[in-house]
Design an enzyme around this catalytic site. Structure first.
Site, PDB file in Angstrom:
ATOM      1  N   ASP A 158     -20.885 -21.471 -14.390  1.00 39.60           N
ATOM      2  CA  ASP A 158     -22.205 -22.048 -14.087  1.00 39.60           C
ATOM      3  C   ASP A 158     -23.231 -20.973 -13.741  1.00 39.60           C
ATOM      4  OD1 ASP A 158     -20.929 -21.632 -11.619  1.00 39.60           O
ATOM      5  OD2 ASP A 158     -21.638 -23.513 -10.737  1.00 39.60           O
TER       6      ASP A 158
ATOM      7  N   ASP B 226     -22.024 -28.082  -8.941  1.00 38.29           N
ATOM      8  CA  ASP B 226     -21.514 -29.041  -7.963  1.00 38.29           C
ATOM      9  C   ASP B 226     -22.543 -30.117  -7.650  1.00 38.29           C
ATOM     10  OD1 ASP B 226     -19.398 -27.360  -8.004  1.00 38.29           O
ATOM     11  OD2 ASP B 226     -19.676 -26.566  -5.984  1.00 38.29           O
TER      12      ASP B 226
END
Length: 389
Positions: free
Chosen positions: A36, A174
């Site tokens: 990410d 997240d």
């Protein structure tokens, strides 16, 4: 369960009127790990367990927060005019950071609130209990103060809170998974552009099994930030040699093979190799899932773990013991570590007929190797954060 939480709220805050209720999930990442913040693809889904909140708006500028998970800390109190990180406020720094980030972006929050939190995500398991409470706080703020803000903007502000207020250089995955989750779907997210696609996860006679190492770890002070720095250094080296990228995620494996010789530091090369190959694995794995080829998806999960173990070096004895035991079990389609690593959880796809024996045998082997008891959860894919009617 919510009825009990409302009862507890009324006792703790000595209040008998109406309250608001909210829920925010945990998340598990199926593939695409440590990609990410490298501008790559991730493939997380929201879970059907997470964090609940019972809330009442106040007339003054005081926030009073109580967590059923940390009852020994009692009510943590702070003021709207003094939102600073305070170690003694412990877990409450997460919601506090989100409130401050909203204020910094000029959203109108003119009073405090009383809130009771309860999470059934194991803390420190790498299932995003922190992102869950952050996005939950954002959803509460939007609702209580009637703010005109969309969920993607809220997700971004929660990431800023974690990076700037808490001091963890996490990527956006997240918070995005927690805020944007959709029942029975995982999210293919390009972390560079935030373009995303919902992909149905159709597991016929199979389950997602999460295993918690129960090894204590702290994300902020773990080696997480070191890995990120290594990748950023590798990007600098490539840019000095006219490769011209912002993130490793922009390179295909073929492109990387042609330029990787510029990275002479062995550690940086290993970290960069993982970032690039894992990104490719995530993209290919999703294509297999769309064709309902769960077997190939599982094989790529296994390869992901091997790369995280050998090139990124974020697994360790506990995670490796769980995964290697899972690989030996009949009925295991795929198994890998998930989350930041250094402890936390594994995620496995297991045929339903073998789930009981999987839990028993993997748990036994894990205890023999580590002396620790693992916890196992059958995960269902749930919706993102929101108000509970």
């Amino acid at each position: 369960m919510l009825e009990n939480l409302i009862k507890d709220f009324k006792e703790i805050f000595k209040y008998s009127g109406e309250v608001e209720r909210f829920f925010s999930p945990g998340r598990v990442n199926l593939i695409g790990e440590h990609t990410d913040y490298n501008g790559g693809f991730v493939f997380p889904c929201a879970l059907d367990f997470g964090t609940y909140a019972v809330v009442k708006k106040r007339e003054d500028k005081t926030f009073k927060m109580y967590s059923k998970n940390f009852e020994n800390l009692g009510i943590i109190e702070f003021n709207l005019d003094n939102l600073i990180y305070d170690k003694k406020d412990d877990w409450a720094n997460y919601p506090k950071g989100v409130i401050k980030t909203f204020l910094d972006r000029n959203y109108k929050i003119d009073s405090g609130f009383d809130v009771l939190f309860f999470g059934n995500i194991p803390n420190g398991a790498g299932l995003s209990s922190s992102a869950s409470i952050e996005v939950l706080t954002a959803v509460i703020l939007k609702d209580l103060f009637k703010l005109d803000v969309d969920i993607i903007e809220m997700v971004k502000m929660c990431q800023v809170a974690e990076n700037k207020f808490i001091g963890v250089n996490s990527g956006i995955m997240d918070q995005f998974a927690v805020g944007m989750g959709k029942k029975d779907n995982a999210i293919l997210l390009d972390c560079n552009t935030l373009k995303y696609e919902y992909v149905p996860v159709k597991l016929v006679n199979m389950s997602i099994v999460i295993a918690n190492t129960n090894k204590k770890r702290g994300l902020a002070d773990s080696k997480y930030n070191e890995r990120r720095t290594s990748c950023e250094e590798a990007v600098k080296v490539l840019n000095n040699n006219e490769v011209n990228i912002k993130y490793l995620g922009e390179l295909t494996v073929t492109e990387f093979e042609k330029v990787k010789h510029y990275i002479t530091d062995e550690e940086q090369l290993k970290r960069a190799t993982h970032a690039v190959t894992e990104n490719e694995r995530a993209k290919i794995a999703v294509e297999f899932l769309k064709k309902d080829d769960i077997a190939e998806f599982g094989k790529l999960m296994n390869k992901s773990h091997t790369s995280l173990r050998d090139d990124y070096e974020v697994t360790g004895l506990e995670l490796d013991s769980l995964v290697e035991a899972a690989w030996e079990e009949k009925g295991t389609v795929g198994s890998r570590m998930t989350g930041a690593g250094f402890g936390g959880c594994t995620v496995s796809i297991v045929e339903n007929d073998y789930v009981d024996s999987f839990i028993k045998n993997v748990g036994k082997k894990y205890k023999e190797k580590t002396g620790l008891e693992a916890s196992f959860y059958i995960a269902n894919i749930g919706d993102g954060a929101g108000k509970v009617k």
